[in-house]
Design a protein around this motif. Structure first.
Motif, PDB file in Angstrom:
ATOM      1  N   ARG A   1       0.649  -1.095  -0.553  1.00  0.00           N
ATOM      2  CA  ARG A   1      -0.353   0.089   0.193  1.00  0.00           C
ATOM      3  C   ARG A   1       0.439   0.920  -0.021  1.00  0.00           C
ATOM      4  N   ARG A   2       2.188   0.934   0.302  1.00  0.00           N
ATOM      5  CA  ARG A   2       3.253   2.521   0.776  1.00  0.00           C
ATOM      6  C   ARG A   2       2.178   3.279   1.200  1.00  0.00           C
ATOM      7  N   PRO A   3       1.868   3.012   2.296  1.00  0.00           N
ATOM      8  CA  PRO A   3       0.791   4.808   2.539  1.00  0.00           C
ATOM      9  C   PRO A   3       1.831   6.305   3.379  1.00  0.00           C
ATOM     10  N   TRP A   4       2.909   6.063   3.020  1.00  0.00           N
ATOM     11  CA  TRP A   4       3.651   6.937   3.597  1.00  0.00           C
ATOM     12  C   TRP A   4       3.408   8.716   2.686  1.00  0.00           C
ATOM     13  N   GLU A   5       3.964   9.742   3.470  1.00  0.00           N
ATOM     14  CA  GLU A   5       4.620  10.592   2.689  1.00  0.00           C
ATOM     15  C   GLU A   5       5.386  11.778   3.663  1.00  0.00           C
ATOM     16  N   PHE A   6       6.247  12.359   3.866  1.00  0.00           N
ATOM     17  CA  PHE A   6       7.419  12.802   3.874  1.00  0.00           C
ATOM     18  C   PHE A   6       7.605  14.311   4.134  1.00  0.00           C
ATOM     19  N   ILE A   7       7.626  14.700   5.181  1.00  0.00           N
ATOM     20  CA  ILE A   7       7.338  16.541   5.472  1.00  0.00           C
ATOM     21  C   ILE A   7       9.081  16.797   6.134  1.00  0.00           C
ATOM     22  N   VAL A   8      10.234  17.833   5.369  1.00  0.00           N
ATOM     23  CA  VAL A   8      11.276  17.550   5.337  1.00  0.00           C
ATOM     24  C   VAL A   8      11.638  19.427   5.800  1.00  0.00           C
ATOM     25  N   ILE A   9      11.944  18.893   6.609  1.00  0.00           N
ATOM     26  CA  ILE A   9      12.388  20.549   7.554  1.00  0.00           C
ATOM     27  C   ILE A   9      13.311  20.909   7.893  1.00  0.00           C
ATOM     28  N   THR A  10      14.109  22.399   7.280  1.00  0.00           N
ATOM     29  CA  THR A  10      15.657  22.992   7.977  1.00  0.00           C
ATOM     30  C   THR A  10      15.142  24.457   8.411  1.00  0.00           C
ATOM     31  N   GLY A  11      14.136  24.562   8.408  1.00  0.00           N
ATOM     32  CA  GLY A  11      13.825  26.238   8.561  1.00  0.00           C
ATOM     33  C   GLY A  11      14.369  26.331  10.330  1.00  0.00           C
ATOM     34  N   GLU A  12      15.469  27.579  10.926  1.00  0.00           N
ATOM     35  CA  GLU A  12      15.571  27.158  12.478  1.00  0.00           C
ATOM     36  C   GLU A  12      14.403  27.442  13.427  1.00  0.00           C
ATOM     37  N   ALA A  13      13.108  28.068  13.009  1.00  0.00           N
ATOM     38  CA  ALA A  13      12.270  28.575  13.688  1.00  0.00           C
ATOM     39  C   ALA A  13      11.289  27.142  13.466  1.00  0.00           C
ATOM     40  N   ASP A  14      11.446  26.162  12.697  1.00  0.00           N
ATOM     41  CA  ASP A  14      10.759  25.179  13.083  1.00  0.00           C
ATOM     42  C   ASP A  14      11.498  24.130  13.465  1.00  0.00           C
ATOM     43  N   ARG A  15      12.910  23.401  13.224  1.00  0.00           N
ATOM     44  CA  ARG A  15      13.791  23.321  14.225  1.00  0.00           C
ATOM     45  C   ARG A  15      13.353  23.578  15.110  1.00  0.00           C
ATOM     46  N   GLN A  16      13.025  24.494  16.165  1.00  0.00           N
ATOM     47  CA  GLN A  16      13.459  24.661  17.098  1.00  0.00           C
ATOM     48  C   GLN A  16      12.101  24.261  18.007  1.00  0.00           C
ATOM     49  N   ALA A  17      10.555  24.544  16.970  1.00  0.00           N
ATOM     50  CA  ALA A  17       9.324  23.831  17.386  1.00  0.00           C
ATOM     51  C   ALA A  17       9.163  23.346  17.757  1.00  0.00           C
ATOM     52  N   ILE A  18       9.682  22.164  16.841  1.00  0.00           N
ATOM     53  CA  ILE A  18      10.118  20.617  16.721  1.00  0.00           C
ATOM     54  C   ILE A  18      10.661  20.084  18.375  1.00  0.00           C
ATOM     55  N   ALA A  19      11.583  20.612  19.168  1.00  0.00           N
ATOM     56  CA  ALA A  19      12.716  20.455  19.661  1.00  0.00           C
ATOM     57  C   ALA A  19      11.744  20.795  20.582  1.00  0.00           C
ATOM     58  N   GLY A  20      10.146  21.458  21.029  1.00  0.00           N
ATOM     59  CA  GLY A  20       9.985  21.818  22.321  1.00  0.00           C
ATOM     60  C   GLY A  20       9.027  21.509  21.825  1.00  0.00           C
ATOM     61  N   MET A  21       8.559  20.316  21.105  1.00  0.00           N
ATOM     62  CA  MET A  21       7.231  18.995  21.541  1.00  0.00           C
ATOM     63  C   MET A  21       7.575  17.686  22.078  1.00  0.00           C
TER      64      MET A  21
END
Ligand SMILES: Cc1cc2nc3c(=O)[nH]c(=O)nc-3n(C[C@H](O)[C@H](O)[C@H](O)COP(=O)(O)O)c2cc1C
Length: 174
Positions: free
Chosen positions: A39-59
């Motif tokens: 079924r290959r039910p995958w999707e991907f998101i590629v993130i490089t922006g600093e504010a987004d990386r910081q936000a993920i670190a806080g999740m």
């Protein structure tokens, strides 16, 4: 030595971007994974922006290294692509685990390092990530992989344990 035996979680990175062709090969490796009913039910998101990386670190309390990664790949399920009629049909968890491991191995092949951050099934992490990156309701983040050039060399101690292997009947060992 194959990437399977070299791979270790890398949580500190050099401040150096990762080339686009490397990211593409890493994603290609992910999409080569086996999946139930293909079924290959995958999707991907590629993130490089600093504010987004910081936000993920806080999740997540276990995601601090995300802030200093060169890039982050979110490995996601699209429940529509998975043909999932019953929400309790979670074969896709195995599909997405195979994708995540393929990605970690290709990261090693590219001379990079990365770490598998568990996201699904933690509801708060899933919701925070899906909201920030504007996912539609049928797409969920499964694992989050910060990656980059490693700041130090990982040790590759042998983990083979013959006591975990049973031959023919449980309890029979060589
Ligand atoms: C499902 C799963 C969730 C994980 N979540 C985290 C995490 O949130 N943060 C982290 O630093 N490492 C995480 N890891 C990485 C493990 O800590 C790591 O794989 C384990 O300690 C073995 O070390 P190795 O990867 O170097 O072999 C996770 C690994 C898996 C498979």
């Amino acid at each position: 030595m194959s990437s399977i035996f070299q791979r270790r979680s890398v949580r500190s990175f050099l401040p150096k971007p990762v080339e686009d062709d490397k990211i593409e090969r890493i994603l290609r490796a992910g999409m080569e994974a086996p999946s139930a009913h293909n079924r290959r039910p995958w999707e991907f998101i590629v993130i490089t922006g600093e504010a987004d990386r910081q936000a993920i670190a806080g999740m997540s309390p276990y995601a601090k290294m995300a802030a200093s990664a060169a890039a982050i790949i979110g490995v996601c399920v699209n429940l529509d692509l998975g043909g999932v009629e019953n929400p309790e049909d979670t074969w896709w968890v195995q599909d997405l685990s195979a994708v995540t491991e393929n990605i970690l191995l290709q990261i090693v092949e590219e001379g990079l390092g990365g770490v598998w951050l568990g996201w699904y099934p933690d509801k708060d992490r899933v919701r925070a990530f899906a909201d920030r990156f504007k996912f539609p309701p049928t797409v969920l983040p499964f694992s989050v992989i910060p990656l980059g050039y490693p700041a130090k060399k990982a040790d590759g101690a042998d983990r083979f344990d013959p006591r975990r292997v049973h031959y023919g009947v449980y309890g029979t060992q060589k």
